[in-house]
Design an enzyme around this catalytic site. Structure first.
Site, PDB file in Angstrom:
ATOM      1  N   GLY A  23       0.822  -1.215   0.000  1.00 29.99           N
ATOM      2  CA  GLY A  23       0.000   0.000   0.000  1.00 29.99           C
ATOM      3  C   GLY A  23       0.848   1.253   0.000  1.00 29.99           C
ATOM      4  N   TYR A  24       1.892   1.249   0.806  1.00 28.08           N
ATOM      5  CA  TYR A  24       2.787   2.399   0.880  1.00 28.08           C
ATOM      6  C   TYR A  24       3.479   2.626  -0.458  1.00 28.08           C
ATOM      7  CZ  TYR A  24       6.436   5.490   2.730  1.00 28.08           C
ATOM      8  OH  TYR A  24       7.274   6.552   2.969  1.00 28.08           O
ATOM      9  N   ALA A  25       3.978   1.537  -1.073  1.00 26.25           N
ATOM     10  CA  ALA A  25       4.658   1.674  -2.364  1.00 26.25           C
ATOM     11  C   ALA A  25       3.709   2.215  -3.426  1.00 26.25           C
ATOM     12  CB  ALA A  25       5.234   0.323  -2.797  1.00 26.25           C
TER      13      ALA A  25
END
Length: 256
Positions: free
Chosen positions: A160-162
């Site tokens: 999700g962060y990427a």
């Protein structure tokens, strides 16, 4: 105009999200030292008496504090309306608020995904759209996103962060394409591995910490103060011909 004058932010107003600690706090302090009054917002920022407020006002600058949960769309829009009604002329917007959830992709829940995308990408767009609209009316403004090494790389166990930080890179370029001709600079800073709360899990893993350190040509992890110069540059007249750039501040990581 001299070089020194180009970096002078006296009379400017800067809104810095995620300013309570780490990179965001260092950015807010740097902008205050350069002469700007600061509007600070984070999910846990005290209305008055915070450490960041004391630091900013010690320079003789004004500090206005707001609290907002960036994972809550309604709260974000309420904040945008409130801050613009109280501060109609925001010259600099630093979109630094963010979160990270670590879990292998097969175990990365919808709740993790939705929260990270909302905080790191959707809220950033909505706030920038609202404040950017007033900048367009004036024909001037500086917008700075906090990107990441994962704007360029995939990372491990942070899908999700990427995805959110990849989106920030593209949003930076998309907005620059639309707004550069209207006197608004939109750029991003991509931190490398920095000693902050977001990377505490990596710092606590001796094997991961050392493997990362071995790849950094500068032979150290970054520190929040490493972002003070870059943010002042991108917020100042010195960067007037810089548009759509993602400036890596990574100790040389991306050069390897």
């Amino acid at each position: 105009m001299s070089v020194t004058e180009k970096f002078d932010l006296t009379g400017k107003v800067a809104l810095v999200t995620g300013c309570k600690r780490g990179i965001g706090r260092a950015m807010a302090v740097a902008l205050g030292q350069a002469g700007a009054d600061i509007i600070g917002v984070s999910a846990t920022l005290e209305k008055s008496g915070s450490e960041i407020e004391k630091e900013i006002t010690a320079f003789g600058r004004k500090f206005s504090a707001y609290k907002c949960d960036f994972s809550d769309k309604k709260a974000l829009m309420d904040f945008a309306n409130e801050v613009l009604s109280q501060h109609p002329k925001i010259d600099i917007l630093v979109n630094n608020a963010g979160t990270i959830k670590r879990a292998p992709a097969a175990e990365h829940s919808d709740e993790f995904w939705d929260e990270v995308i909302e905080v790191n990408l959707s809220a950033q767009f909505r706030l920038t759209r609202e404040i950017g609209r007033s900048m367009l009316e004036r024909g001037s403004g500086k917008i700075i996103f906090t990107a990441s090494l994962l704007t360029f790389q995939g990372g491990i166990t942070v899908p999700g962060y990427a995805a959110s930080k990849g989106g920030i890179g593209q949003l930076t370029k998309a907005l620059a394409n639309e707004w550069a001709g209207s006197g608004i600079n939109v750029n991003a800073i991509a931190p490398g591995y920095v000693e902050t709360d977001n990377t505490q899990a990596l710092q606590d893993d001796e094997k991961r910490f050392n493997s990362i350190l071995e790849r950094i040509p500068a032979d150290r992890w970054g520190r929040p103060e490493d972002f003070m110069g870059p943010v002042v540059f991108l917020a100042s007249d010195a960067s007037d011909y810089v548009h759509g750039t993602i400036l890596t501040v990574d100790g040389g990581w991306m050069g390897r």
